[in-house]
Scaffold this motif. Structure first.
Motif, PDB file in Angstrom:
ATOM      1  N   ARG A  60      49.437  34.450  33.607  1.00 40.24           N
ATOM      2  CA  ARG A  60      50.089  34.192  34.893  1.00 40.24           C
ATOM      3  C   ARG A  60      50.533  32.737  35.074  1.00 40.24           C
ATOM      4  N   GLY A  61      50.181  31.867  34.149  1.00 42.39           N
ATOM      5  CA  GLY A  61      50.598  30.474  34.268  1.00 42.39           C
ATOM      6  C   GLY A  61      49.597  29.623  35.023  1.00 42.39           C
ATOM      7  N   ASN A  62      50.032  28.419  35.387  1.00 45.31           N
ATOM      8  CA  ASN A  62      49.129  27.449  36.020  1.00 45.31           C
ATOM      9  C   ASN A  62      48.848  27.729  37.486  1.00 45.31           C
ATOM     10  N   ARG A  63      49.704  28.552  38.105  1.00 45.57           N
ATOM     11  CA  ARG A  63      49.492  28.850  39.516  1.00 45.57           C
ATOM     12  C   ARG A  63      49.749  30.323  39.785  1.00 45.57           C
ATOM     13  N   ILE A  64      48.890  30.907  40.595  1.00 42.97           N
ATOM     14  CA  ILE A  64      49.030  32.315  40.942  1.00 42.97           C
ATOM     15  C   ILE A  64      48.842  32.467  42.447  1.00 42.97           C
ATOM     16  N   LYS A  65      49.697  33.263  43.063  1.00 38.93           N
ATOM     17  CA  LYS A  65      49.664  33.411  44.520  1.00 38.93           C
ATOM     18  C   LYS A  65      48.558  34.343  45.004  1.00 38.93           C
ATOM     19  N   LYS A  66      48.209  35.347  44.192  1.00 34.43           N
ATOM     20  CA  LYS A  66      47.196  36.307  44.609  1.00 34.43           C
ATOM     21  C   LYS A  66      46.161  36.491  43.507  1.00 34.43           C
ATOM     22  N   LEU A  67      44.893  36.446  43.910  1.00 35.50           N
ATOM     23  CA  LEU A  67      43.814  36.631  42.947  1.00 35.50           C
ATOM     24  C   LEU A  67      42.583  37.153  43.680  1.00 35.50           C
ATOM     25  N   THR A  68      41.886  38.073  43.050  1.00 36.08           N
ATOM     26  CA  THR A  68      40.666  38.620  43.645  1.00 36.08           C
ATOM     27  C   THR A  68      39.502  38.459  42.674  1.00 36.08           C
ATOM     28  N   LEU A  69      38.400  37.908  43.178  1.00 34.22           N
ATOM     29  CA  LEU A  69      37.153  37.825  42.430  1.00 34.22           C
ATOM     30  C   LEU A  69      36.182  38.806  43.075  1.00 34.22           C
ATOM     31  N   ALA A  70      35.746  39.814  42.330  1.00 34.58           N
ATOM     32  CA  ALA A  70      34.828  40.823  42.867  1.00 34.58           C
ATOM     33  C   ALA A  70      33.495  40.729  42.133  1.00 34.58           C
ATOM     34  N   PHE A  71      32.433  40.569  42.901  1.00 35.30           N
ATOM     35  CA  PHE A  71      31.089  40.446  42.336  1.00 35.30           C
ATOM     36  C   PHE A  71      30.253  41.651  42.776  1.00 35.30           C
ATOM     37  N   SER A  72      29.582  42.267  41.829  1.00 34.55           N
ATOM     38  CA  SER A  72      28.767  43.432  42.174  1.00 34.55           C
ATOM     39  C   SER A  72      27.475  43.424  41.366  1.00 34.55           C
TER      40      SER A  72
END
Length: 216
Positions: A60-72
Motif C-alpha cells: 500500500r505504500g508509505n501512507r494508507i487512508k484506512k487500516l484496521t488492527l483487530a486483536f482477539s
C-alpha cells in the motif's frame, strides 16, 4: 452451575478520536500492547488482510487512508478493533476482563498522539457556523455593518472551515514511516497556529462584549 455468558450488541467499550496522523512507531506501540497481553493480531483494510506492517507498506505504500488492527484472544469471538480512517480513529472492544486492560492502554497510546488543534478541526461544524453567521448577522445588524468586528465574525468561521478541510485531508490515515521521516506542517506549527488564532478571536470577542456593556 452458573449462568451462561452471552454477548449483547451494546455490551462493548467504544471511544472515538478526531483525525490524527499516526506513524509507524505509534502502530508498533499499539501492536505491542496487544502482543504483551497474549492477543492475536489481524491487520486489514477494506480489501485485503496483511501479515504484518511491513506487508502493508509493501502493498500500500508509505501512507494508507484506512487500516484496521483487530486483536482477539485465542478461541474467543471477542476482540479489540482499532479502525483508522480519514475521518478519525475508532477504538472498540467487547466487554471482557482480558480485554479491558489492553483497551485502556491502547486508548492512552492514541490519546497522547491527538494534537490540541485536532479537536477544533471539524468541517461540518464550521460550515454550519458560517451559514448561521451569514444569516443572523445581517438580520440583527450586529456587529454593525462595515465594522471590523463584522468582518471577523464572518471571515473567521469561513477560515476555520477551509483550515479544517485541509487538516482532515492531510492528517487522516496512517504513515508507514517513522515520524521524523515525514514532513508535516501540522506537526511543526499546528498547535501554535490554533492557539494564536484562538487568542485573536477571544480578544476580538472580549472587545465586543466590553463595548456592548459600556453601550458604545
Amino acid at each position: 452451575m452458573k449462568p451462561k455468558k452471552t454477548f449483547a450488541l451494546f455490551d462493548s467499550l467504544s471511544c472515538n478520536f478526531p483525525p490524527t496522523p499516526l506513524y509507524r512507531s505509534d502502530l508498533e506501540e499499539i501492536v505491542q500492547i496487544g502482543v504483551d497481553r497474549g492477543l492475536k493480531l489481524a491487520i486489514s483494510d477494506d480489501k485485503d488482510e496483511f501479515d504484518d506492517l511491513d506487508d502493508v507498506k509493501e502493498n500500500r505504500g508509505n501512507r494508507i487512508k484506512k487500516l484496521t488492527l483487530a486483536f482477539s484472544a485465542e478461541n474467543s469471538y471477542k476482540s479489540i478493533d482499532v479502525r483508522i480512517t480519514g475521518e478519525g480513529i475508532s477504538l472498540r472492544a467487547s466487554k471482557d476482563d482480558q480485554l479491558l486492560p489492553p483497551w485502556h492502554d491502547m486508548k492512552s497510546a492514541i490519546e497522547k498522539r491527538v494534537p490540541v488543534q485536532a479537536r477544533f478541526m471539524k468541517p461540518t461544524f464550521w460550515i454550519f457556523i458560517t451559514l448561521c453567521v451569514l444569516i443572523l448577522v445581517p438580520q440583527f445588524n450586529w456587529p454593525p455593518s462595515g465594522s471590523f468586528y463584522r468582518y471577523i465574525a464572518i471571515l473567521f468561521p469561513a477560515y476555520m472551515w477551509v483550515l479544517s478541510l485541509y487538516y482532515v485531508k492531510k492528517s487522516g490515515g496512517v504513515y508507514l514511516q517513522k515520524q521524523h521521516e515525514v514532513e508535516s506542517f501540522w506537526d511543526k506549527y499546528g498547535e501554535k497556529l490554533a492557539f494564536t488564532i484562538g487568542g485573536v478571536v477571544l480578544g476580538a470577542i472580549g472587545n465586543i462584549v466590553v463595548q456592548k456593556i459600556m453601550g458604545k
